[in-house]
Design an enzyme around this catalytic site. Structure first.
Site, PDB file in Angstrom:
ATOM      1  N   GLN A 106       0.852  -1.204   0.000  1.00 13.81           N
ATOM      2  CA  GLN A 106       0.000   0.000   0.000  1.00 13.81           C
ATOM      3  C   GLN A 106       0.879   1.242   0.000  1.00 13.81           C
ATOM      4  O   GLN A 106       0.377   2.357  -0.130  1.00 13.81           O
ATOM      5  CB  GLN A 106      -0.879   0.018   1.255  1.00 13.81           C
ATOM      6  CG  GLN A 106      -1.825  -1.147   1.365  1.00 13.81           C
ATOM      7  CD  GLN A 106      -2.443  -1.212   2.752  1.00 13.81           C
ATOM      8  OE1 GLN A 106      -3.457  -0.585   3.014  1.00 13.81           O
ATOM      9  NE2 GLN A 106      -1.828  -1.960   3.646  1.00 13.81           N
ATOM     10  N   HIS A 125      -1.530   1.347  -4.238  1.00 16.32           N
ATOM     11  CA  HIS A 125      -1.932   2.736  -4.015  1.00 16.32           C
ATOM     12  C   HIS A 125      -1.073   3.729  -4.814  1.00 16.32           C
ATOM     13  O   HIS A 125      -1.060   4.915  -4.499  1.00 16.32           O
ATOM     14  CB  HIS A 125      -1.872   3.075  -2.514  1.00 16.32           C
ATOM     15  CG  HIS A 125      -2.970   2.413  -1.724  1.00 16.32           C
ATOM     16  ND1 HIS A 125      -2.976   2.352  -0.346  1.00 16.32           N
ATOM     17  CD2 HIS A 125      -4.106   1.786  -2.119  1.00 16.32           C
ATOM     18  CE1 HIS A 125      -4.059   1.702   0.064  1.00 16.32           C
ATOM     19  NE2 HIS A 125      -4.751   1.347  -0.993  1.00 16.32           N
ATOM     20  N   ASN A 160       2.849  -6.975  13.207  1.00 13.21           N
ATOM     21  CA  ASN A 160       2.593  -5.573  13.522  1.00 13.21           C
ATOM     22  C   ASN A 160       3.243  -5.256  14.867  1.00 13.21           C
ATOM     23  O   ASN A 160       3.507  -6.149  15.666  1.00 13.21           O
ATOM     24  CB  ASN A 160       1.080  -5.290  13.573  1.00 13.21           C
ATOM     25  CG  ASN A 160       0.755  -3.815  13.385  1.00 13.21           C
ATOM     26  OD1 ASN A 160       1.139  -2.975  14.178  1.00 13.21           O
ATOM     27  ND2 ASN A 160       0.045  -3.501  12.314  1.00 13.21           N
TER      28      ASN A 160
END
Ligand code: OAD
Length: 240
Positions: free
Chosen positions: A98, A116, A209
């Site tokens: 992204q 993106h 994450n």
């Protein structure tokens, strides 16, 4: 050699580039700081104030081209994964990012989709032709194809626009048996739904994450991408 997987798809977000010095979007000091998303990341925002939007992306481009900004070990390990899989196995591989930075390709990734868009590209609004850009983009810039000023825009996907290569991405997600999402908050669709699509078609899904995002994956590995990604890549490659 045999790999435990037939097809691997990896999705990355702003968190993978955080340790390279590029702020994430939703951190307190994030990229949207001082700007409403609608102002700088929508077609309407560009229509209302193209100068502001150009300034915003010009600053992002200058930041990306700063000599201190370099790929980190998470980027280079994903490039190593791609190359090792290609030379040692039949496993298919796709990296979807992204991010609009170029750190994956600088680290050596080739099977890469910028869903993106890309900060170092601009696009003619008349013809759709895409050109490289490393300097500032302004309204005075004369487009190489239509020879008009004011027709060039950053080649980035804004809110309300359809991300790039979605057919190719969906095919890969439905065919993969391993899916990992790295450094993404899961706030923005369609990327936020990729784990569910891959899972529905039988993939093992893993989230890497810094902290919990509340998204549903089979496994969660918490920590900095520069640490969790090399561990994941080693785990995949040791089974080759
Ligand atoms: P966000 O800023 O929403 O999320 C970044 C994620 O990275 C968060 O979940 C952080 O916890 C995590 N993170 C931060 N530092 C990390 C580190 N060192 N290691 C691992 N994880 C870390 O960014 P994205 O999810 O990428 O789209 O945002 C998605 C999209 O929202 C962007 O592509 C952009 C934005 O709107 C468009 O502009 C169309």
């Amino acid at each position: 050699m045999t790999s435990p997987y037939k097809s691997i798809v990896i999705l990355t977000g702003a968190g993978i580039s955080a340790e390279s010095g590029i702020p994430t979007f939703r951190a307190a000091d994030g990229l949207w700081e001082n700007h409403a998303i609608e102002e700088v990341a929508t077609p309407e925002g560009f229509q209302n104030n193209p100068v502001l939007v150009h300034q915003f992306y010009n600053q992002r481009r200058r930041d990306l081209l700063h000599p201190d900004v370099k790929p980190n070990s998470a980027h280079s390990e994903l490039a190593r994964l791609e190359h090792q899989l290609e030379s040692l196995s039949n496993t298919r591989f796709m990296l979807i990012t992204q991010n609009i930075d170029n750190l994956h390709e600088r680290a050596g990734s080739r099977k890469l989709i910028h869903m993106h868009g890309e900060l170092l590209k601009m696009r003619c609004r008349e013809t759709g032709l895409i050109f490289d850009i490393r300097q500032d983009l302004t309204l005075d810039h004369i487009c190489r194809c239509c020879r008009q000023p004011g027709n060039l825009r950053p080649h980035v996907v804004w809110f309300g626009e359809i991300p790039l290569a979605m057919n190719q991405i969906e095919q890969a997600l439905m065919a993969c048996d391993f899916f990992a999402a790295i450094g993404t908050s899961g706030n923005v669709y369609p990327a936020a739904g990729f784990n569910q699509l891959a899972k529905r078609y039988g993939a093992r899904t893993v989230e890497l994450n810094l902290e919990s995002t509340g998204s549903s994956f089979d496994e969660h590995h918490y920590g900095k991408a520069s640490e969790t990604v090399p561990a994941l890549v080693n785990e995949i490659l040791k089974n080759l």
